[in-house]
Write an enzyme that holds these catalytic residues in place. Structure first.
Site, PDB file in Angstrom:
ATOM      1  NE  ARG A 207      40.833  41.600 -12.208  1.00 38.62           N
ATOM      2  CZ  ARG A 207      41.564  42.085 -11.431  1.00 38.62           C
ATOM      3  NH1 ARG A 207      42.252  41.395 -10.361  1.00 38.62           N
ATOM      4  NH2 ARG A 207      42.234  43.214 -11.722  1.00 38.62           N
TER       5      ARG A 207
ATOM      6  CG  ASP B  29      44.201  48.147  -9.403  1.00 38.30           C
ATOM      7  OD1 ASP B  29      44.308  48.202  -8.202  1.00 38.30           O
ATOM      8  OD2 ASP B  29      44.541  47.194 -10.030  1.00 38.30           O
TER       9      ASP B  29
END
Length: 532
Positions: free
Chosen positions: A162, A446
């Site tokens: 990613r 996150d």
């Protein structure tokens, strides 16, 4: 056009990554695609302002034929047909990468985005580790003598990388005097060094694409893939990409995004936390109807979240693409059996809902949760690798259902305000220190959850939200007071040196982001100015 490294890297093998040929490849990517990327970022601003003023989004009338058409994405390669368990995590340090590859998961989402703090060391160390992973040579020797090696007694997880979103810069590389685009750096370096190796082994290259807001952004990625494959002599369609549907405008363009990327598309993922962040961001000034309750009370069973996930499964399977579930934030604590038991029960319930809804697999954030997710999907899949045959023709989702924010149970509370400020500061401080994913109160946080936290506070201030547990109104003065208390709480929890170096600047940044008149689209943009 040329690409130049502005800061030497301290990674021992940086020279193997930042070769003249690799930098030339990055320059070519920027020459062809920077202007389109800049135009699309500008279009985001205009589209958001229009939607917020109307308090409305809808399916695009000009793409009706795409939604109604009978087409499918390219058939998945063998390595990606079974994705029942995907473990997510950063690609640095090496021992974390090895643990992910050895975890027993079918896929490792090697995260260079929300779970990664993009200091220069991390950016290059991640590429070094991915280089080793592609060749099966990745290893690590810890200072205490412990050796980390890739297992040979069972399959390794398939790597899906990613890169950063289109909005992020990479200031340690300049292209014609301007900071490089983080997405093109992450993708370009990985593709340049590993595409041929991965293609030969049938293991890629595969990518997760974050933060997109329109099918035109998917078209840009498709053009990048097409050019990159041509440039390096990789057969067209070798790349496969899974797009995260983690913004509210993207939820209205799932068909169109798959169509644009159809030669390279693998599926869509329900990126739930960024999705909530996007709803707040997109409609932050659209009135009280878009003020969410406390983050902890917004369940995936809320009607507007059910509409989003069911539309995703239906859209994917109609097009022959995989529907991937999102991240449950609960994580085990090996030192606390009660916390672990509760986390496993909550994750099992979350994955059971996804499997029963027709998802083909889902994410976990910890190796101890791989067996839990596997067990749930094994029970539904049996001998099948996926659920592409479940077309979910029973699903019909309207724009009103996607935007029915008021259907969420719960309320905004002062306890939630306090948690938001604590999490935003604590996460930002850890991010500044070089770690992009951290456990806070037994939840995996996150960048997405930190974004929700600070954005909710900004929205509550602007709407003068009344908190249900205390009856107080959210004002700048209340935020200042609660923030000061949470800063003192954090001061007592961390070492003085760490507090001064990371937590104090994090607190100043969070305060500004919550109280400034102008909303900042991404916390990580100003935070990036504070990292090496």
């Amino acid at each position: 056009m040329s690409a130049n490294v502005t800061t030497p890297s301290t990674v021992s093998r940086a020279a193997e990554i930042l070769t003249p040929e690799a930098l030339d490849f990055l320059a070519k990517l920027h020459e062809r695609f920077r202007s389109t990327r800049d135009e699309l970022l500008a279009a985001r601003v205009e589209h958001r302002a229009t939607a917020s003023a109307a308090g409305r989004l809808d399916f695009r009338p000009e793409t009706t034929e795409v939604r109604a058409g009978d087409w499918k994405v390219a058939e998945a390669p063998e390595a990606l047909r079974d994705r029942r368990v995907e473990i997510t995590g950063p690609a640095t340090p090496a021992k974390m990468a090895i643990n992910a590859l050895n975890s027993g998961a079918k896929v490792w989402l090697a995260d260079l985005e929300d779970a990664a703090a993009p200091n220069w060391f991390n950016v290059i160390d991640a590429q070094v580790n991915l280089f080793g992973a592609a060749r099966g040579t990745l290893s690590f020797s810890a200072s205490g003598g412990k050796e980390y090696r890739l297992r040979d007694d069972a399959p390794l997880a398939v790597v899906v990388v990613r890169p950063r979103g289109w909005h992020m810069a990479e200031r340690h590389i300049e292209v014609d005097g301007a900071p490089a685009i983080g997405a093109l750096v992450d993708f370009g370096l990985h593709f340049f060094h590993n595409a041929a190796v991965l293609a030969e082994s049938g293991q890629g290259p595969f990518y997760y694409l974050p933060k997109m807001e329109s099918h035109l952004e998917a078209r840009l990625w498709n053009d990048v893939f097409t050019f990159a494959q041509q440039e390096l002599g990789i057969p067209h369609g070798t790349v496969r990409a899974t797009m995260l549907i983690e913004t509210i405008p993207a939820a209205f363009e799932m068909d169109e995004m798959l169509y644009e990327l159809r030669d390279h598309a693998s599926g869509l993922n329900a990126g739930r936390w960024d999705y909530l962040f996007s709803i707040i961001k997109y409609f932050r000034d659209a009135g009280e109807d878009f003020v969410l309750p406390d983050r902890a009370s917004v369940a995936m069973t809320a009607p507007f979240m059910r509409a989003y996930t069911e539309l995703l499964v239906s859209t994917c399977h109609r097009r022959g693409a995989f529907a991937m579930g999102g991240m449950a934030a609960f994580i085990p604590n090996r030192n606390d059996p009660e916390v672990t038991e509760a986390a496993i029960a909550k994750v099992r319930a979350d994955k059971t809902r996804e499997a029963d809804d027709g998802f083909d697999g889902s994410w976990v954030a910890h190796p101890d949760l791989v067996p839990v997710c596997q067990e749930v999907f094994d029970a539904v899949l049996g001998d099948k690798p996926n659920q592409l045959d479940r077309l979910r023709d029973d699903v019909s989702v309207t724009a009103d259902q996607l935007l029915d924010i008021l259907s969420a149970e719960g309320s905004a509370t002062e306890a939630g305000l306090r948690t938001n400020l604590y999490v935003a500061i604590a996460y930002t401080a850890v991010w500044l220190s070089g770690n992009g994913a951290v456990a806070i109160h037994n939840l995996m946080e996150d960048a997405a959850t930190a974004e929700i936290s600070r954005s909710q506070v900004w929205q509550q201030v602007r709407n003068r939200t009344v908190l249900s547990d205390t009856g107080r109104t959210v004002t700048p003065e209340l935020v200042e007071s609660v923030l000061a208390e949470e800063v003192e709480r954090l001061r007592g929890e961390v070492a003085p040196g760490s507090f001064a170096k990371f937590y104090e600047p994090a607190a100043r940044l969070v305060r500004d982001l919550c109280l400034d008149d102008e909303y900042v689209d991404f916390l990580t943009t100003p935070a990036y100015e504070l990292v090496d």
